[in-house]
Design a protein around this motif. Structure first.
Motif, PDB file in Angstrom:
ATOM      1  N   GLN A  26       7.360  -7.645  57.489  1.00 46.76           N
ATOM      2  CA  GLN A  26       7.968  -8.878  56.989  1.00 46.76           C
ATOM      3  C   GLN A  26       9.479  -8.879  57.179  1.00 46.76           C
ATOM      4  OE1 GLN A  26       6.500  -9.104  52.959  1.00 46.76           O
ATOM      5  NE2 GLN A  26       4.868 -10.515  53.553  1.00 46.76           N
ATOM      6  N   ILE A  27      10.101  -7.754  57.054  1.00 42.23           N
ATOM      7  CA  ILE A  27      11.553  -7.668  57.243  1.00 42.23           C
ATOM      8  C   ILE A  27      11.918  -7.828  58.711  1.00 42.23           C
ATOM      9  CG2 ILE A  27      13.519  -6.080  57.136  1.00 42.23           C
ATOM     10  CD1 ILE A  27      12.266  -4.949  54.569  1.00 42.23           C
ATOM     11  N   SER A  28      11.088  -7.334  59.602  1.00 39.01           N
ATOM     12  CA  SER A  28      11.428  -7.355  61.025  1.00 39.01           C
ATOM     13  C   SER A  28      11.185  -8.706  61.683  1.00 39.01           C
ATOM     14  CB  SER A  28      10.658  -6.269  61.770  1.00 39.01           C
ATOM     15  OG  SER A  28       9.277  -6.540  61.762  1.00 39.01           O
ATOM     16  N   ILE A  29      10.343  -9.566  61.131  1.00 38.25           N
ATOM     17  CA  ILE A  29      10.043 -10.864  61.753  1.00 38.25           C
ATOM     18  C   ILE A  29      11.294 -11.728  61.882  1.00 38.25           C
ATOM     19  CG2 ILE A  29       8.839 -13.067  61.433  1.00 38.25           C
ATOM     20  CD1 ILE A  29       6.433 -11.495  60.491  1.00 38.25           C
ATOM     21  N   PRO A  30      12.093 -11.966  60.817  1.00 34.57           N
ATOM     22  CA  PRO A  30      13.294 -12.784  60.994  1.00 34.57           C
ATOM     23  C   PRO A  30      14.269 -12.192  62.005  1.00 34.57           C
ATOM     24  CG  PRO A  30      12.805 -12.520  58.660  1.00 34.57           C
ATOM     25  CD  PRO A  30      11.879 -11.616  59.424  1.00 34.57           C
ATOM     26  N   ALA A  31      14.358 -10.897  62.067  1.00 33.72           N
ATOM     27  CA  ALA A  31      15.258 -10.254  63.019  1.00 33.72           C
ATOM     28  C   ALA A  31      14.835 -10.555  64.454  1.00 33.72           C
ATOM     29  CB  ALA A  31      15.300  -8.753  62.784  1.00 33.72           C
ATOM     30  N   VAL A  32      13.551 -10.591  64.705  1.00 35.30           N
ATOM     31  CA  VAL A  32      13.053 -10.889  66.044  1.00 35.30           C
ATOM     32  C   VAL A  32      13.383 -12.325  66.416  1.00 35.30           C
ATOM     33  CG1 VAL A  32      10.962 -11.183  67.426  1.00 35.30           C
ATOM     34  CG2 VAL A  32      11.229  -9.154  66.012  1.00 35.30           C
ATOM     35  N   PHE A  33      13.165 -13.283  65.490  1.00 29.95           N
ATOM     36  CA  PHE A  33      13.429 -14.678  65.804  1.00 29.95           C
ATOM     37  C   PHE A  33      14.919 -14.979  65.900  1.00 29.95           C
ATOM     38  CE2 PHE A  33       9.084 -15.239  64.019  1.00 29.95           C
ATOM     39  CZ  PHE A  33       8.509 -15.744  65.173  1.00 29.95           C
ATOM     40  N   ALA A  34      15.749 -14.291  65.153  1.00 30.68           N
ATOM     41  CA  ALA A  34      17.187 -14.538  65.171  1.00 30.68           C
ATOM     42  C   ALA A  34      17.901 -13.744  66.253  1.00 30.68           C
ATOM     43  CB  ALA A  34      17.783 -14.188  63.810  1.00 30.68           C
ATOM     44  N   GLU A  35      17.188 -12.859  66.921  1.00 33.07           N
ATOM     45  CA  GLU A  35      17.819 -11.976  67.895  1.00 33.07           C
ATOM     46  C   GLU A  35      18.575 -12.738  68.964  1.00 33.07           C
ATOM     47  OE1 GLU A  35      16.339  -8.849  71.234  1.00 33.07           O
ATOM     48  OE2 GLU A  35      15.390  -8.717  69.274  1.00 33.07           O
ATOM     49  N   GLY A  36      18.000 -13.824  69.489  1.00 31.87           N
ATOM     50  CA  GLY A  36      18.671 -14.589  70.530  1.00 31.87           C
ATOM     51  C   GLY A  36      19.848 -15.380  70.023  1.00 31.87           C
ATOM     52  N   GLU A  37      19.938 -15.593  68.705  1.00 35.87           N
ATOM     53  CA  GLU A  37      21.002 -16.404  68.133  1.00 35.87           C
ATOM     54  C   GLU A  37      22.174 -15.574  67.621  1.00 35.87           C
ATOM     55  OE1 GLU A  37      19.337 -18.866  65.111  1.00 35.87           O
ATOM     56  OE2 GLU A  37      17.974 -19.861  66.477  1.00 35.87           O
ATOM     57  N   GLU A  38      22.041 -14.270  67.544  1.00 38.76           N
ATOM     58  CA  GLU A  38      23.094 -13.485  66.910  1.00 38.76           C
ATOM     59  C   GLU A  38      24.403 -13.518  67.683  1.00 38.76           C
ATOM     60  OE1 GLU A  38      22.714  -8.764  67.989  1.00 38.76           O
ATOM     61  OE2 GLU A  38      21.277  -9.638  66.623  1.00 38.76           O
ATOM     62  N   ASN A  39      24.364 -13.740  68.973  1.00 43.64           N
ATOM     63  CA  ASN A  39      25.585 -13.825  69.766  1.00 43.64           C
ATOM     64  C   ASN A  39      25.820 -15.241  70.279  1.00 43.64           C
ATOM     65  OD1 ASN A  39      26.171 -11.123  69.400  1.00 43.64           O
ATOM     66  ND2 ASN A  39      25.015 -10.505  71.195  1.00 43.64           N
ATOM     67  N   GLN A  40      25.398 -16.232  69.470  1.00 42.60           N
ATOM     68  CA  GLN A  40      25.569 -17.635  69.838  1.00 42.60           C
ATOM     69  C   GLN A  40      26.401 -18.352  68.780  1.00 42.60           C
ATOM     70  OE1 GLN A  40      21.848 -19.670  70.163  1.00 42.60           O
ATOM     71  NE2 GLN A  40      21.513 -19.063  72.267  1.00 42.60           N
ATOM     72  N   LYS A  41      27.132 -19.351  69.246  1.00 47.52           N
ATOM     73  CA  LYS A  41      27.790 -20.275  68.341  1.00 47.52           C
ATOM     74  C   LYS A  41      27.259 -21.660  68.693  1.00 47.52           C
ATOM     75  CE  LYS A  41      31.803 -17.630  67.166  1.00 47.52           C
ATOM     76  NZ  LYS A  41      33.129 -17.227  67.571  1.00 47.52           N
ATOM     77  N   LYS A  42      26.498 -22.238  67.769  1.00 45.54           N
ATOM     78  CA  LYS A  42      25.912 -23.552  67.985  1.00 45.54           C
ATOM     79  C   LYS A  42      26.917 -24.607  67.533  1.00 45.54           C
ATOM     80  CE  LYS A  42      21.558 -24.101  67.309  1.00 45.54           C
ATOM     81  NZ  LYS A  42      20.219 -24.294  66.756  1.00 45.54           N
ATOM     82  N   ILE A  43      27.494 -25.324  68.515  1.00 45.17           N
ATOM     83  CA  ILE A  43      28.508 -26.336  68.240  1.00 45.17           C
ATOM     84  C   ILE A  43      27.823 -27.548  67.614  1.00 45.17           C
ATOM     85  CG2 ILE A  43      30.311 -27.808  69.225  1.00 45.17           C
ATOM     86  CD1 ILE A  43      30.872 -24.785  69.526  1.00 45.17           C
ATOM     87  N   ILE A  44      28.296 -27.933  66.408  1.00 49.44           N
ATOM     88  CA  ILE A  44      27.697 -29.082  65.721  1.00 49.44           C
ATOM     89  C   ILE A  44      28.615 -30.302  65.752  1.00 49.44           C
ATOM     90  CG2 ILE A  44      26.164 -27.719  64.252  1.00 49.44           C
ATOM     91  CD1 ILE A  44      28.198 -28.019  61.980  1.00 49.44           C
ATOM     92  N   ALA A  45      29.888 -30.116  66.150  1.00 47.18           N
ATOM     93  CA  ALA A  45      30.814 -31.254  66.233  1.00 47.18           C
ATOM     94  C   ALA A  45      32.083 -30.839  66.970  1.00 47.18           C
ATOM     95  CB  ALA A  45      31.174 -31.745  64.839  1.00 47.18           C
ATOM     96  N   PHE A  46      32.737 -31.843  67.549  1.00 47.88           N
ATOM     97  CA  PHE A  46      34.057 -31.666  68.144  1.00 47.88           C
ATOM     98  C   PHE A  46      35.039 -32.554  67.393  1.00 47.88           C
ATOM     99  CE2 PHE A  46      31.377 -30.471  71.738  1.00 47.88           C
ATOM    100  CZ  PHE A  46      32.019 -29.335  72.195  1.00 47.88           C
ATOM    101  N   GLU A  47      36.269 -32.086  67.242  1.00 52.10           N
ATOM    102  CA  GLU A  47      37.301 -32.922  66.642  1.00 52.10           C
ATOM    103  C   GLU A  47      37.594 -34.046  67.624  1.00 52.10           C
ATOM    104  OE1 GLU A  47      40.856 -31.327  64.379  1.00 52.10           O
ATOM    105  OE2 GLU A  47      41.775 -31.952  66.282  1.00 52.10           O
ATOM    106  N   GLU A  48      37.730 -35.265  67.103  1.00 54.44           N
ATOM    107  CA  GLU A  48      37.978 -36.408  67.975  1.00 54.44           C
ATOM    108  C   GLU A  48      39.343 -36.277  68.635  1.00 54.44           C
ATOM    109  OE1 GLU A  48      37.997 -41.277  67.952  1.00 54.44           O
ATOM    110  OE2 GLU A  48      37.200 -40.196  66.228  1.00 54.44           O
ATOM    111  N   LEU A  49      39.387 -36.594  69.914  1.00 56.64           N
ATOM    112  CA  LEU A  49      40.642 -36.543  70.656  1.00 56.64           C
ATOM    113  C   LEU A  49      41.527 -37.710  70.241  1.00 56.64           C
ATOM    114  CD1 LEU A  49      39.230 -35.781  74.231  1.00 56.64           C
ATOM    115  CD2 LEU A  49      40.299 -34.156  72.653  1.00 56.64           C
ATOM    116  N   ALA A  50      42.840 -37.491  70.244  1.00 55.10           N
ATOM    117  CA  ALA A  50      43.787 -38.566  69.948  1.00 55.10           C
ATOM    118  C   ALA A  50      43.678 -39.635  71.029  1.00 55.10           C
ATOM    119  CB  ALA A  50      45.202 -38.004  69.889  1.00 55.10           C
ATOM    120  N   ASP A  51      44.021 -40.885  70.675  1.00 52.15           N
ATOM    121  CA  ASP A  51      43.912 -42.000  71.624  1.00 52.15           C
ATOM    122  C   ASP A  51      44.697 -41.754  72.905  1.00 52.15           C
ATOM    123  OD1 ASP A  51      42.169 -43.476  70.080  1.00 52.15           O
ATOM    124  OD2 ASP A  51      43.749 -44.676  69.131  1.00 52.15           O
TER     125      ASP A  51
END
Length: 163
Positions: A26-51
């Motif tokens: 049970q402890i190892s299952i989340p580690a297996v699924f998160a393994e590909g994400e541990e070195n990722q940064k999932k961008i959820i937004a960008f700051e809006e550029l000035a006009d």
């Protein structure tokens, strides 16, 4: 010890081993699924550029290098931390810009025509400065910059001036 106690002790040992293996699994299952994400940064937004950054006007006969030099080489973004879910702001360096072929009439930049308009889309580096892979979350769009060639003529009012 009699035979029934030996059997009971043996059953307890087997059950203890099974319980221990189940806990480890049970402890190892989340580690297996998160393994590909541990070195990722999932961008959820960008700051809006000035006009003045997202809408650039350049002179006729400007080179594409001159145009791209006016575009930012870094962008502020927010990513979701995978373990806590927290939103963390970062600055992404080494941004390059490329023509957004979905939003232009020509696949190449040509500043010889006054009034021509081009859209450039940010191109992120594969990794950030810490080596983490940069990935866009679903529904997140890369920032764009619109480049207009030449001066925009001022529209005259049809009503005239007031005395």
């Amino acid at each position: 010890m009699n035979t029934s106690q030996l059997k009971t002790n043996k059953k307890k040992k087997v059950l203890s081993m099974l319980l221990a293996l189940t806990m480890i699994f049970q402890i190892s299952i989340p580690a297996v699924f998160a393994e590909g994400e541990e070195n990722q940064k999932k961008i959820i937004a960008f700051e809006e550029l000035a006009d003045d950054v997202k809408n650039i006007t350049v002179e006729v006969d400007s080179t594409e290098e001159e145009v791209v030099a006016k575009m930012p080489s870094s962008l502020k973004a927010t990513y979701q931390e995978t373990t806590t879910g927290s939103a963390i702001e970062i600055t992404i360096e080494d941004i390059t810009w490329e023509l957004d072929e979905a939003n232009i009439d020509s696949a190449t930049f040509d500043s010889s025509q006054n009034g021509a308009s081009y859209t450039y889309k940010a191109k992120l580096p594969a990794t950030d400065s810490t080596g983490d892979e940069l990935v866009l979350d679903s529904g997140v769009s890369l920032p764009t910059i619109t480049v207009l060639v030449g001066a925009v003529p001022m529209l005259m009012s049809s009503r005239g001036t007031n005395p």
